[in-house]
Design a protein around this motif. Structure first.
Motif, PDB file in Angstrom:
ATOM      1  N   GLY A 319       0.834  -1.211   0.000  1.00 14.80           N
ATOM      2  CA  GLY A 319       0.000   0.000   0.000  1.00 14.80           C
ATOM      3  C   GLY A 319       0.862   1.253   0.000  1.00 14.80           C
ATOM      4  N   VAL A 320       1.877   1.255   0.830  1.00 14.95           N
ATOM      5  CA  VAL A 320       2.747   2.438   0.930  1.00 14.95           C
ATOM      6  C   VAL A 320       3.541   2.600  -0.375  1.00 14.95           C
ATOM      7  N   ILE A 321       4.016   1.484  -0.910  1.00 22.40           N
ATOM      8  CA  ILE A 321       4.836   1.499  -2.127  1.00 22.40           C
ATOM      9  C   ILE A 321       4.038   2.023  -3.332  1.00 22.40           C
ATOM     10  N   ALA A 322       2.757   1.723  -3.357  1.00 21.20           N
ATOM     11  CA  ALA A 322       1.942   2.176  -4.493  1.00 21.20           C
ATOM     12  C   ALA A 322       1.971   3.709  -4.565  1.00 21.20           C
ATOM     13  N   LEU A 323       1.838   4.335  -3.413  1.00 24.00           N
ATOM     14  CA  LEU A 323       1.879   5.802  -3.388  1.00 24.00           C
ATOM     15  C   LEU A 323       3.278   6.308  -3.746  1.00 24.00           C
TER      16      LEU A 323
END
Ligand code: ATP
Ligand code: MG
Length: 335
Positions: A319-323
């Motif tokens: 989730g964090v990496i997507a941003l």
């Protein structure tokens, strides 16, 4: 409902991987205390261990399992906290690779934690070792953690992690939480040899998993006041490892005060002080050993905790990496 704040912390499976009294007062106690209040992630930092010695893959695995068991043994509750294996979350490498582009060589070489560690471990340091704070930045920011319970020796690393988060946010817009470090009740517990830090890579540690016999041997041979030759010589209690351990692990405060008074006047021998310390530590370690045994006897249950924890953790990081990917425009050419 307000979202719970997040903790990310962990240990490197160096040496035997077994955790010691220094870990307990420096960070484990805080993890256990805060796990209900924070969404807690505990990372088995095996990639960090490879940075110490890349050729010891098998030993690192064995050590990682011991580190894992010790976290459970002190009371990390797998129903509410998540324990994960760093190397099984490749997105952390991706973040690390990007952060490497942001940190200048001189800044990396200046980190006092890294410099101290190279010195006391007498390392011919690998590039990965010099850059380990940058991997740690990926570990922490990859979870968007708010709080990082660590020993004092790690605080310069948290400072570097904060710099990376701020630099990134300034460049690409608000993306990462800027985390806070949190030092435990003892910032840096001394070693049984009188050196300033108990360390699992050295031979000055009392491990949480030590059996009675080993504990007794370590306590009875621990360093005390080197200037005191006879039991009748007045002794120094400050900076004396045996009294520091009494202060932190002996629940009978009256006994500790009495021993200190007599020690300062030369009215008690090292043997009595150490025997009482052995008893206090043995009581402290009793329930920890028992919980460890429970999981040692149920390897399947233990492994499931780690497998499930790693899966859950990977989703959080994804989730964090997507941003992050969005922000830096990476992969756009093929999307
Ligand atoms: P190594 O010698 O290989 O670095 P270590 O004993 O320092 O091993 P780590 O896995 O590096 O163990 O540290 C795990 C956590 O425990 C870190 O947050 C570290 O700051 C803390 N810690 C380690 N030793 C102590 C100590 N003696 N007193 C307080 N905290 C400690
Ligand atoms: Mg360390």
């Amino acid at each position: 409902m307000k979202k719970k704040k997040r903790i990310l912390t962990g240990d490197t499976p160096t040496g035997s991987g077994r955790l010691h009294l220094g870990h307990y007062v420096g960070t484990l106690e805080n993890r256990v205390k805060l796990q209900k209040e924070y969404d807690t992630f505990i990372l088995l930092a095996n990639i960090h261990a490879y940075a110490n010695y890349y050729h010891k893959g098998k030993e690192i695995n064995e050590a990682g399992y011991q580190t894992f068991l010790d976290n459970l043994a002190v009371g990390i509750d797998p129903e509410i906290s998540t324990i994960l294996l760093e190397s099984a979350i490749p997105e952390l490498y991706e973040l690390y690779g990007f952060f490497l582009t942001m940190v200048k060589k001189n800044r990396a070489m200046r980190n006092p934690s890294v410099k101290d560690e190279i010195e006391y471990k007498k390392l011919d340091a690998s590039m990965a070792f010099i850059c380990y704070p940058i991997l740690q930045a990926a570990d922490i920011l990859g979870f968007n953690a708010d709080l990082v319970p660590v020993g004092e020796d790690q605080m310069p690393i948290i400072e570097q992690v904060r710099e990376i988060a701020k630099d990134f946010n300034r460049t690409y817009g608000e993306t990462f939480v800027v985390p806070e470090g949190k030092v435990g009740r003892v910032a840096r517990l001394v070693g049984t040899d009188g050196s300033k830090k108990m360390s699992k890579s050295g031979s000055n540690a009392i491990f949480l998993s030590d059996d009675e016999k080993t504990l007794k041997e370590k306590v009875m041979s621990a360093y005390t006041d080197p200037k005191r030759i006879h039991a009748t010589d007045p002794g120094k209690v400050e900076e004396n490892p045996v009294f520091i351990y009494h202060d932190n692990f002996n629940l009978n405060k009256k006994e500790v005060d009495d021993l200190k008074e007599r020690y300062k006047k030369g009215k008690v021998g090292d043997i009595e002080v150490k025997e009482k310390l052995f008893k206090a530590l043995n009581n402290f370690l009793g329930p920890i050993r028992e919980k460890r045994r429970y999981y040692e006897e149920k390897p399947k249950e233990a492994k499931d905790i780690l497998v499930e924890g790693t899966k859950k953790a990977r989703k959080v990081v994804q989730g964090v990496i997507a941003l992050f990917r969005e922000r830096v425009n990476i992969n756009k050419l093929i999307e």
